[in-house]
Motif scaffolding. Structure first.
Motif, PDB file in Angstrom:
ATOM      1  N   LEU A  12       0.827  -1.218   0.016  1.00  0.00           N
ATOM      2  CA  LEU A  12       0.122  -0.110   0.276  1.00  0.00           C
ATOM      3  C   LEU A  12       0.879   1.136  -0.042  1.00  0.00           C
ATOM      4  N   GLY A  13       1.877   1.163   0.741  1.00  0.00           N
ATOM      5  CA  GLY A  13       2.726   2.301   0.897  1.00  0.00           C
ATOM      6  C   GLY A  13       3.619   2.532  -0.502  1.00  0.00           C
ATOM      7  N   HIS A  14       3.884   1.588  -1.053  1.00  0.00           N
ATOM      8  CA  HIS A  14       4.615   1.681  -2.584  1.00  0.00           C
ATOM      9  C   HIS A  14       3.723   2.264  -3.374  1.00  0.00           C
ATOM     10  N   ARG A  15       2.361   2.183  -3.251  1.00  0.00           N
ATOM     11  CA  ARG A  15       1.413   2.646  -4.390  1.00  0.00           C
ATOM     12  C   ARG A  15       0.877   3.983  -3.824  1.00  0.00           C
ATOM     13  N   GLN A  16       0.808   4.366  -2.544  1.00  0.00           N
ATOM     14  CA  GLN A  16       0.407   5.662  -2.050  1.00  0.00           C
ATOM     15  C   GLN A  16       1.374   6.139  -1.172  1.00  0.00           C
ATOM     16  N   GLU A  17       1.869   7.464  -1.356  1.00  0.00           N
ATOM     17  CA  GLU A  17       3.113   8.081  -0.798  1.00  0.00           C
ATOM     18  C   GLU A  17       2.504   8.387   0.754  1.00  0.00           C
ATOM     19  N   ARG A  18       1.045   8.695   0.841  1.00  0.00           N
ATOM     20  CA  ARG A  18       0.508   9.175   1.980  1.00  0.00           C
ATOM     21  C   ARG A  18       0.472   7.855   3.028  1.00  0.00           C
ATOM     22  N   ALA A  19       0.679   6.763   2.417  1.00  0.00           N
ATOM     23  CA  ALA A  19       0.510   5.642   3.356  1.00  0.00           C
ATOM     24  C   ALA A  19       1.768   5.161   4.018  1.00  0.00           C
ATOM     25  N   ARG A  20       2.943   5.855   3.737  1.00  0.00           N
ATOM     26  CA  ARG A  20       4.300   5.609   4.260  1.00  0.00           C
ATOM     27  C   ARG A  20       4.407   6.251   5.477  1.00  0.00           C
ATOM     28  N   THR A  21       3.748   5.828   6.408  1.00  0.00           N
ATOM     29  CA  THR A  21       3.547   6.241   7.882  1.00  0.00           C
ATOM     30  C   THR A  21       4.678   5.477   8.736  1.00  0.00           C
ATOM     31  N   GLY A  22       4.559   5.844  10.167  1.00  0.00           N
ATOM     32  CA  GLY A  22       5.417   4.897  10.994  1.00  0.00           C
ATOM     33  C   GLY A  22       5.096   3.587  10.980  1.00  0.00           C
ATOM     34  N   ILE A  23       3.901   3.321  10.711  1.00  0.00           N
ATOM     35  CA  ILE A  23       3.593   1.882  10.915  1.00  0.00           C
ATOM     36  C   ILE A  23       4.490   1.140   9.566  1.00  0.00           C
ATOM     37  N   TYR A  24       4.548   1.701   8.564  1.00  0.00           N
ATOM     38  CA  TYR A  24       5.296   1.452   7.281  1.00  0.00           C
ATOM     39  C   TYR A  24       6.688   1.228   7.427  1.00  0.00           C
ATOM     40  N   ARG A  25       7.185   1.942   8.387  1.00  0.00           N
ATOM     41  CA  ARG A  25       8.706   1.923   8.447  1.00  0.00           C
ATOM     42  C   ARG A  25       8.860   0.863   9.642  1.00  0.00           C
ATOM     43  N   VAL A  26       7.975   0.639  10.521  1.00  0.00           N
ATOM     44  CA  VAL A  26       8.294  -0.699  11.313  1.00  0.00           C
ATOM     45  C   VAL A  26       8.041  -1.935  10.460  1.00  0.00           C
ATOM     46  N   VAL A  27       7.107  -2.016   9.962  1.00  0.00           N
ATOM     47  CA  VAL A  27       6.822  -3.262   9.028  1.00  0.00           C
ATOM     48  C   VAL A  27       7.928  -3.563   7.976  1.00  0.00           C
ATOM     49  N   GLU A  28       8.539  -2.551   7.550  1.00  0.00           N
ATOM     50  CA  GLU A  28       9.702  -2.509   6.454  1.00  0.00           C
ATOM     51  C   GLU A  28      11.027  -3.062   7.418  1.00  0.00           C
ATOM     52  N   ASN A  29      11.169  -2.337   8.391  1.00  0.00           N
ATOM     53  CA  ASN A  29      12.383  -2.675   9.285  1.00  0.00           C
ATOM     54  C   ASN A  29      12.245  -4.132   9.684  1.00  0.00           C
ATOM     55  N   VAL A  30      11.264  -4.401  10.191  1.00  0.00           N
ATOM     56  CA  VAL A  30      11.111  -5.828  10.791  1.00  0.00           C
ATOM     57  C   VAL A  30      11.523  -7.012   9.596  1.00  0.00           C
ATOM     58  N   ALA A  31      10.887  -6.486   8.360  1.00  0.00           N
ATOM     59  CA  ALA A  31      11.194  -7.602   7.231  1.00  0.00           C
ATOM     60  C   ALA A  31      12.610  -7.575   7.036  1.00  0.00           C
ATOM     61  N   LEU A  32      13.187  -6.405   7.051  1.00  0.00           N
ATOM     62  CA  LEU A  32      14.871  -6.430   6.410  1.00  0.00           C
ATOM     63  C   LEU A  32      15.484  -7.181   7.557  1.00  0.00           C
ATOM     64  N   GLU A  33      14.970  -7.232   8.746  1.00  0.00           N
ATOM     65  CA  GLU A  33      15.741  -7.925  10.166  1.00  0.00           C
ATOM     66  C   GLU A  33      15.394  -9.291   9.876  1.00  0.00           C
ATOM     67  N   LEU A  34      14.210  -9.667   9.798  1.00  0.00           N
ATOM     68  CA  LEU A  34      13.775 -11.158   9.462  1.00  0.00           C
ATOM     69  C   LEU A  34      14.789 -11.851   8.213  1.00  0.00           C
ATOM     70  N   ALA A  35      14.563 -11.148   7.325  1.00  0.00           N
ATOM     71  CA  ALA A  35      15.403 -11.565   6.160  1.00  0.00           C
ATOM     72  C   ALA A  35      16.872 -11.663   6.526  1.00  0.00           C
ATOM     73  N   ARG A  36      17.511 -11.030   7.297  1.00  0.00           N
ATOM     74  CA  ARG A  36      18.861 -11.020   7.604  1.00  0.00           C
ATOM     75  C   ARG A  36      19.043 -12.267   8.678  1.00  0.00           C
ATOM     76  N   ALA A  37      18.174 -12.580   9.571  1.00  0.00           N
ATOM     77  CA  ALA A  37      18.058 -13.529  10.543  1.00  0.00           C
ATOM     78  C   ALA A  37      18.606 -14.885   9.981  1.00  0.00           C
ATOM     79  N   GLU A  38      19.583 -15.692  10.411  1.00  0.00           N
ATOM     80  CA  GLU A  38      20.008 -16.843   9.992  1.00  0.00           C
ATOM     81  C   GLU A  38      19.157 -17.893  10.576  1.00  0.00           C
TER      82      GLU A  38
END
Length: 241
Positions: A12-38
């Motif tokens: 949703l945030g990729h499609r609509q800039e106004r949806a890139r809120t604090g929750i968007y940043r949380v979801v993205e950072n958790v995704a990045l950390e999960l992807a790095r977790a062995e």
């Protein structure tokens, strides 16, 4: 540990800039950390805007190796709806036959979407943890042996102060809370949110509702250069101590 993580917020945030809120940043950072977790075998899913999630992942090389699961019918429907939205954006202002047709099609697609499962049964094969960082937990994930469900709750303000929100926001918040089963696990971002949730859903197991405070992003860090302090003190009227 095999984890299925819902990235609908990122689509949703990729499609609509106004949806890139604090929750968007949380979801993205958790995704990045999960992807790095062995210790984590990660897969993504999209319970909403799956075509947007596909486009998001193409834009993030760090997540390119993680597969995205979503029911094919939902992806096709999402792409069709996106094309209608683009067509509406290009249309001239005012009512015309094209706008009426697109509005009718949009309503029809929304009704079809409600009947389509967001995940297929095969998407859940071998999954140990399903984590939704915002949207309701899919009904298909319920009562599956060996699968633990985790939901992140940020606050319950739309339910506590409904006069401040649109009906659609209140309805979504209610759907999120109602998607929880008594034995599900919940992450709250504050002790206040935890208390509000347990007061609203008294059937939840308090030992399954944990508080995990949010952290500052990497670009927020102390800058303690002594030469900067005099100007900062003048700018903000700070006392010497």
């Amino acid at each position: 540990m095999k984890v299925l993580y819902d990235i609908a917020v990122l689509g949703l945030g990729h499609r609509q800039e106004r949806a890139r809120t604090g929750i968007y940043r949380v979801v993205e950072n958790v995704a990045l950390e999960l992807a790095r977790a062995e210790a984590v075998s990660l897969r993504f899913c999209a319970t909403a805007v799956p075509a947007g999630c596909q486009a998001y992942l193409r834009s993030r090389p760090a997540l390119a190796g993680v597969s995205l699961r979503s029911a094919p019918g939902r992806i096709a429907l999402d792409k069709l709806e996106l094309s209608l939205v683009d067509a509406a954006a290009r249309a001239k202002p005012g009512w015309n036959a094209g706008r009426v047709v697109r509005g009718c099609l949009g309503f029809a697609m929304n009704q079809v979407r409600r009947q389509l499962p967001s995940l297929s049964a095969s998407d859940l094969d071998d999954i140990e943890i399903f984590h939704s960082p915002f949207y309701p937990l899919p009904s298909r994930t319920r009562n599956r042996g060996g699968l633990r469900r985790l939901l992140t709750i940020y606050d319950l303000i739309p339910l506590l102060r409904p006069e401040l929100f649109e009906r659609s926001v209140i309805k979504l918040m209610r759907e999120i809370i109602d998607s929880l089963a008594p034995d599900d696990h919940v992450v709250c971002i504050s002790e206040a949110t935890r208390r509000d949730l347990l007061s609203t859903r008294k059937d939840l197991d308090p030992s399954h509702v944990k508080v995990t405070h949010l952290a500052a992003a990497d670009h927020f860090r102390p800058d303690l250069r002594p030469s900067d302090w005099p100007a900062l003190k003048r700018k903000y009227g700070l006392p010497d101590q």
